[in-house]
Structures are given as structure tokens and as C-alpha cells.
Scaffold this motif. Structure first.
Motif, PDB file in Angstrom:
ATOM      1  N   LEU A  22      14.084  31.368  47.146  1.00 50.58           N
ATOM      2  CA  LEU A  22      13.963  31.525  45.649  1.00 50.58           C
ATOM      3  C   LEU A  22      13.577  30.193  45.044  1.00 50.58           C
ATOM      4  O   LEU A  22      12.857  30.135  44.265  1.00 50.58           O
ATOM      5  CB  LEU A  22      15.221  32.236  45.073  1.00 50.58           C
ATOM      6  CG  LEU A  22      14.972  32.321  43.488  1.00 50.58           C
ATOM      7  CD1 LEU A  22      13.852  33.545  43.275  1.00 50.58           C
ATOM      8  CD2 LEU A  22      16.428  32.949  42.722  1.00 50.58           C
ATOM      9  N   MET A  23      14.444  29.208  45.376  1.00 53.19           N
ATOM     10  CA  MET A  23      14.187  27.781  44.861  1.00 53.19           C
ATOM     11  C   MET A  23      12.821  27.322  45.193  1.00 53.19           C
ATOM     12  O   MET A  23      12.515  26.205  44.768  1.00 53.19           O
ATOM     13  CB  MET A  23      15.401  26.958  45.494  1.00 53.19           C
ATOM     14  CG  MET A  23      16.887  27.447  45.013  1.00 53.19           C
ATOM     15  SD  MET A  23      17.064  27.282  43.103  1.00 53.19           S
ATOM     16  CE  MET A  23      16.992  25.484  42.965  1.00 53.19           C
ATOM     17  N   LYS A  24      12.307  27.754  46.621  1.00 52.30           N
ATOM     18  CA  LYS A  24      11.152  27.365  46.874  1.00 52.30           C
ATOM     19  C   LYS A  24      10.159  27.968  46.257  1.00 52.30           C
ATOM     20  O   LYS A  24       8.895  27.335  46.424  1.00 52.30           O
ATOM     21  CB  LYS A  24      10.916  27.389  48.383  1.00 52.30           C
ATOM     22  CG  LYS A  24      11.778  26.610  49.269  1.00 52.30           C
ATOM     23  CD  LYS A  24      11.811  26.970  50.762  1.00 52.30           C
ATOM     24  CE  LYS A  24      12.928  26.266  51.556  1.00 52.30           C
ATOM     25  NZ  LYS A  24      12.596  26.854  52.979  1.00 52.30           N
ATOM     26  N   LEU A  25      10.001  28.657  45.307  1.00 50.06           N
ATOM     27  CA  LEU A  25       8.934  29.556  44.783  1.00 50.06           C
ATOM     28  C   LEU A  25       8.262  28.614  43.690  1.00 50.06           C
ATOM     29  O   LEU A  25       8.922  27.708  43.015  1.00 50.06           O
ATOM     30  CB  LEU A  25       9.469  30.992  44.176  1.00 50.06           C
ATOM     31  CG  LEU A  25       9.850  32.095  45.099  1.00 50.06           C
ATOM     32  CD1 LEU A  25      10.285  33.111  44.304  1.00 50.06           C
ATOM     33  CD2 LEU A  25       8.889  32.419  46.005  1.00 50.06           C
ATOM     34  N   GLY A  26       7.073  28.700  43.789  1.00 50.18           N
ATOM     35  CA  GLY A  26       6.327  27.879  42.637  1.00 50.18           C
ATOM     36  C   GLY A  26       5.271  28.901  42.055  1.00 50.18           C
ATOM     37  O   GLY A  26       4.896  29.765  42.724  1.00 50.18           O
ATOM     38  N   ARG A  27       4.327  27.948  41.226  1.00 55.87           N
ATOM     39  CA  ARG A  27       3.191  28.834  40.837  1.00 55.87           C
ATOM     40  C   ARG A  27       2.284  29.334  41.740  1.00 55.87           C
ATOM     41  O   ARG A  27       2.091  28.278  42.935  1.00 55.87           O
ATOM     42  CB  ARG A  27       2.417  27.832  39.741  1.00 55.87           C
ATOM     43  CG  ARG A  27       1.310  28.442  39.205  1.00 55.87           C
ATOM     44  CD  ARG A  27       0.557  27.264  38.444  1.00 55.87           C
ATOM     45  NE  ARG A  27      -0.429  28.021  37.473  1.00 55.87           N
ATOM     46  CZ  ARG A  27      -0.481  28.214  36.204  1.00 55.87           C
ATOM     47  NH1 ARG A  27       0.576  27.778  35.419  1.00 55.87           N
ATOM     48  NH2 ARG A  27      -1.297  28.790  35.834  1.00 55.87           N
TER      49      ARG A  27
END
Length: 118
Positions: free
Chosen positions: A58-63
Motif C-alpha cells: 500500500l505504501m508503494k502505491l503512487g499515481r
């Protein structure tokens, strides 16, 4: 309840109508009370799907990241009101505004069987 207008037929008819309306209001909890309930806002959500992932992912998610959901294209989506599924439907494009989506209801979901017994 005794009829206070036994002497005049037109008054008797009015009294009977008022009695019938009063009895109907009693069944519904009173006309004014029903109006109050009908104005209560509820939150409606359409659940396209869900996903489970570790916090690290989840922390790695980006645009531009894509999160795969558990529903597939063409499967009905759940319509949820105040946390309870009340219907299922298909996602449609709103005719008046092609930039908006809507839901075409295909199934109304009844209460769970344990709710019927209190």
C-alpha cells in the motif's frame, strides 16, 4: 369511538373519512413522523470491488498504480446503504452526461434470514 355526528349524513361521511385516515396514520406511525423519517439522509455506496494487500505494498502505491479488484467486468456491483447491501446492479453511463456513471438496479436484496426473527 362513538360518532359525534349521528344526526347529519354529510358529517357522518366526513367523520368516517377522518377515522380511516387516522387509522392509516396510526399504522404508519403518524403522517408527520413518516415525513420526518423520509427526509433522513443516508449514505449510498456502489462497491466496484475490493482488494487486500500488505501495508508495505500500500505504501508503494503512487499515481498511475493499478490495484486489481476481486470483481470482474460484467459482474453485478453491490449497492450499499449505511453499511448494508440493499441491491445489486450494472454500471451504466448516464445518458444526459457521458462523463458520469450510474447504476441500473438488477436485484433488490432482502434482509438476512436472522433479521426476520428479531
Amino acid at each position: 369511538m362513538t360518532n359525534p355526528f349521528d344526526s347529519k349524513p354529510q358529517d357522518k361521511a366526513i367523520w368516517q373519512q377522518e377515522s380511516a385516515i387516522s387509522a392509516q396514520d396510526d399504522k404508519l406511525g403518524g403522517g408527520r413522523n413518516l415525513d420526518s423519517i423520509l427526509r433522513i439522509p443516508v449514505t449510498i455506496q456502489v462497491v466496484l470491488g475490493s482488494a487486500t494487500m500488505p501495508v508495505a505494498n500500500l505504501m508503494k502505491l503512487g499515481r498511475g498504480a493499478i490495484v486489481p479488484l476481486d470483481h470482474r467486468v460484467g459482474e453485478p456491483v453491490d449497492v450499499v446503504v449505511n453499511g448494508r447491501i440493499i441491491a445489486r446492479g450494472e454500471v451504466v453511463v448516464v445518458e444526459d452526461d457521458n462523463s458520469r456513471f450510474g447504476i441500473s438496479l438488477t436485484e433488490i436484496v432482502g434482509p438476512p434470514s436472522n433479521d426476520l426473527n428479531g
